[in-house]
Motif scaffolding. Sequence first.
Motif, PDB file in Angstrom:
ATOM      1  N   VAL A  45     -26.394  15.647  10.169  1.00 58.44           N
ATOM      2  CA  VAL A  45     -26.745  16.509   9.044  1.00 58.44           C
ATOM      3  C   VAL A  45     -26.468  17.974   9.385  1.00 58.44           C
ATOM      4  N   ALA A  46     -26.883  18.398  10.579  1.00 60.81           N
ATOM      5  CA  ALA A  46     -26.728  19.799  10.977  1.00 60.81           C
ATOM      6  C   ALA A  46     -25.264  20.200  11.092  1.00 60.81           C
ATOM      7  N   LYS A  47     -24.427  19.302  11.576  1.00 58.87           N
ATOM      8  CA  LYS A  47     -23.015  19.620  11.816  1.00 58.87           C
ATOM      9  C   LYS A  47     -22.096  19.154  10.692  1.00 58.87           C
ATOM     10  N   GLY A  48     -22.657  18.511   9.687  1.00 51.71           N
ATOM     11  CA  GLY A  48     -21.836  18.064   8.568  1.00 51.71           C
ATOM     12  C   GLY A  48     -20.825  16.995   8.926  1.00 51.71           C
ATOM     13  N   LEU A  49     -21.194  16.106   9.854  1.00 51.36           N
ATOM     14  CA  LEU A  49     -20.270  15.044  10.250  1.00 51.36           C
ATOM     15  C   LEU A  49     -20.164  13.989   9.156  1.00 51.36           C
ATOM     16  N   LYS A  50     -19.045  13.284   9.167  1.00 53.28           N
ATOM     17  CA  LYS A  50     -18.807  12.176   8.233  1.00 53.28           C
ATOM     18  C   LYS A  50     -18.507  10.935   9.069  1.00 53.28           C
ATOM     19  N   VAL A  51     -19.366   9.917   8.938  1.00 50.36           N
ATOM     20  CA  VAL A  51     -19.234   8.715   9.771  1.00 50.36           C
ATOM     21  C   VAL A  51     -19.149   7.493   8.868  1.00 50.36           C
ATOM     22  N   CYS A  52     -18.220   6.608   9.179  1.00 47.90           N
ATOM     23  CA  CYS A  52     -18.050   5.359   8.430  1.00 47.90           C
ATOM     24  C   CYS A  52     -18.065   4.205   9.427  1.00 47.90           C
ATOM     25  N   VAL A  74     -34.400   5.237  10.078  1.00 46.43           N
ATOM     26  CA  VAL A  74     -33.717   6.479   9.731  1.00 46.43           C
ATOM     27  C   VAL A  74     -33.728   6.664   8.221  1.00 46.43           C
ATOM     28  N   SER A  75     -33.250   7.806   7.767  1.00 43.01           N
ATOM     29  CA  SER A  75     -33.293   8.123   6.344  1.00 43.01           C
ATOM     30  C   SER A  75     -32.171   7.411   5.586  1.00 43.01           C
ATOM     31  N   PRO A  76     -32.501   6.710   4.490  1.00 43.50           N
ATOM     32  CA  PRO A  76     -31.454   6.073   3.681  1.00 43.50           C
ATOM     33  C   PRO A  76     -30.572   7.084   2.965  1.00 43.50           C
ATOM     34  N   ARG A  77     -30.985   8.347   2.941  1.00 43.60           N
ATOM     35  CA  ARG A  77     -30.143   9.378   2.336  1.00 43.60           C
ATOM     36  C   ARG A  77     -29.040   9.820   3.283  1.00 43.60           C
ATOM     37  N   VAL A  78     -29.230   9.567   4.574  1.00 48.78           N
ATOM     38  CA  VAL A  78     -28.206   9.896   5.570  1.00 48.78           C
ATOM     39  C   VAL A  78     -27.438   8.631   5.964  1.00 48.78           C
ATOM     40  N   PHE A  79     -28.173   7.573   6.291  1.00 48.88           N
ATOM     41  CA  PHE A  79     -27.569   6.281   6.617  1.00 48.88           C
ATOM     42  C   PHE A  79     -27.506   5.453   5.326  1.00 48.88           C
ATOM     43  N   ARG A  80     -26.379   5.480   4.662  1.00 50.69           N
ATOM     44  CA  ARG A  80     -26.237   4.723   3.407  1.00 50.69           C
ATOM     45  C   ARG A  80     -25.577   3.376   3.684  1.00 50.69           C
ATOM     46  N   VAL A  81     -26.218   2.306   3.244  1.00 49.83           N
ATOM     47  CA  VAL A  81     -25.666   0.961   3.411  1.00 49.83           C
ATOM     48  C   VAL A  81     -24.981   0.549   2.115  1.00 49.83           C
ATOM     49  N   VAL A  82     -23.729   0.149   2.223  1.00 49.44           N
ATOM     50  CA  VAL A  82     -22.935  -0.249   1.061  1.00 49.44           C
ATOM     51  C   VAL A  82     -22.576  -1.727   1.190  1.00 49.44           C
ATOM     52  N   ALA A  83     -23.039  -2.530   0.246  1.00 47.75           N
ATOM     53  CA  ALA A  83     -22.708  -3.959   0.197  1.00 47.75           C
ATOM     54  C   ALA A  83     -22.260  -4.248  -1.229  1.00 47.75           C
ATOM     55  N   LEU A  84     -20.966  -4.156  -1.463  1.00 50.54           N
ATOM     56  CA  LEU A  84     -20.450  -4.257  -2.819  1.00 50.54           C
ATOM     57  C   LEU A  84     -20.422  -5.707  -3.307  1.00 50.54           C
ATOM     58  N   PRO A  85     -20.722  -5.919  -4.596  1.00 49.75           N
ATOM     59  CA  PRO A  85     -20.610  -7.256  -5.178  1.00 49.75           C
ATOM     60  C   PRO A  85     -19.143  -7.587  -5.452  1.00 49.75           C
ATOM     61  N   SER A  86     -18.907  -8.750  -6.024  1.00 46.87           N
ATOM     62  CA  SER A  86     -17.535  -9.112  -6.398  1.00 46.87           C
ATOM     63  C   SER A  86     -16.986  -8.080  -7.381  1.00 46.87           C
ATOM     64  N   PRO A  87     -15.694  -7.786  -7.312  1.00 46.11           N
ATOM     65  CA  PRO A  87     -15.130  -6.761  -8.206  1.00 46.11           C
ATOM     66  C   PRO A  87     -15.183  -7.187  -9.665  1.00 46.11           C
ATOM     67  N   ALA A 107     -20.038  15.137   3.871  1.00 46.77           N
ATOM     68  CA  ALA A 107     -20.604  15.820   5.041  1.00 46.77           C
ATOM     69  C   ALA A 107     -22.087  15.490   5.178  1.00 46.77           C
ATOM     70  N   GLY A 108     -22.501  15.144   6.407  1.00 50.25           N
ATOM     71  CA  GLY A 108     -23.901  14.847   6.671  1.00 50.25           C
ATOM     72  C   GLY A 108     -24.306  13.431   6.335  1.00 50.25           C
ATOM     73  N   GLU A 109     -23.331  12.515   6.229  1.00 49.30           N
ATOM     74  CA  GLU A 109     -23.643  11.133   5.869  1.00 49.30           C
ATOM     75  C   GLU A 109     -23.041  10.144   6.863  1.00 49.30           C
ATOM     76  N   ILE A 110     -23.749   9.038   7.053  1.00 47.59           N
ATOM     77  CA  ILE A 110     -23.254   7.884   7.794  1.00 47.59           C
ATOM     78  C   ILE A 110     -23.271   6.708   6.828  1.00 47.59           C
ATOM     79  N   VAL A 111     -22.105   6.200   6.489  1.00 50.83           N
ATOM     80  CA  VAL A 111     -21.999   5.092   5.548  1.00 50.83           C
ATOM     81  C   VAL A 111     -21.706   3.814   6.321  1.00 50.83           C
ATOM     82  N   ILE A 112     -22.515   2.777   6.071  1.00 50.67           N
ATOM     83  CA  ILE A 112     -22.363   1.486   6.732  1.00 50.67           C
ATOM     84  C   ILE A 112     -21.891   0.476   5.698  1.00 50.67           C
TER      85      ILE A 112
END
Length: 279
Positions: A45-52, A74-87, A107-112
Motif C-alpha cells: 500500500v505504501a509503495k503502490g505495488l501491483k501484485v498478481c 489481511v485486508s480484502p481491500r488489499v488482497f482481492r480474491v478473484v474467482a470468475l464464474p463461467s463466461p 497500485a496498492g493491490e494484491i490480486v489472487i
Amino acid sequence: MKNRREDEAAAEPQVKRDGKLTEKLYQKELRKLHVELVKLQRWVVAKGLKVCIVFEGRDGAGKGGCIKAIAERVSPRVFRVVALPSPTERQKSQMYIQRYIEHFPAAGEIVIFDRSWYNRPGVERVMGFATEEQVQRFLLMAPAVERAMIESGIILLKYWLEVSMEEQERRLAARIDDGRKIWKLSPMDLKSFSKWYDYSRARDAMFAATDTSWAPWYVLRSDDKKRARLNLISHLLRHIPYEDLPREKVKLPKRDGRKGYVEPDYPYKYVTEHDWGAE
C-alpha cells in the motif's frame, strides 16, 4: 527453571507418525507468516505495488485452502480474491483475456486469481470448450501478454498445485458424504475426474509454452495441505520484496463520558443463545 507445563509442551511431537505436521506446530508457523503478510500488505500500500498471483491445478489440489491461508488475516481491500464464474455469452464474444484484465491490480493491490486465463489450455482444452486452434493461439500469445503485464509494473507469480492421483481421489471422495464440502463437487469435477492423463498432457504443453524466464511457473506439492500452505506463503514472501515499515505505538483513547445518556428501555430482538456442549 522451566515449569512442568513448559517441559511437557517441549516434549510434544511436532510431526505425526505419517510425517504430517501437528495442528499446534502448523498454527504456530502460520501465525508467524500471517504477521509477515501484514507487513507485506503495509509495504504494498505504501509503495503502490501491483501484485498478481495465479493459482492453477487439478480439482482437489488445494487451491482454495492455500488462498484462504493467505487471505484470512489481511485486508480484502488489499488482497482481492478473484474467482470468475463461467463466461456469459457477451464475454464469449470478447477477446479471451478481456474479462481477466479488468481485475488486474491497481497500485496498492494484491490480486489472487483462483483459476485464471489458464483455464483455456487447461479445463477448456480437456473438456472440449475450446478448439485446438484457440488453445494454440493462447499458448503462443500468453507469454507476450505476461511480459506486457510485468513491463507495466505488475509483479506476477504463477503457482501450479501438484496433487497425486491417490490424494486427489481421496479428497474428492471425501466430499460426497460431507455436507460442508458437497458444494465443492460439481458436475464438471465428476466429468474431469476420469481425464487424469488428458490433464497431464495439457499441463505439460502449458508449461512448455508459458514457463518463461520473466513469468515462470512454480510447482507446489500439495498432498500435505499444511506443509503446502506454509511453503507457499514462505515462497511468495521471498519473491515480493518488502520491508517492515515503522509504526507509531498505538494507545486506545479514553472514552467520552455519558453526557446524560440513558440506556433505552427497548425490546431488542436478541439472537437465541444455545447451551452449546450441554448433554
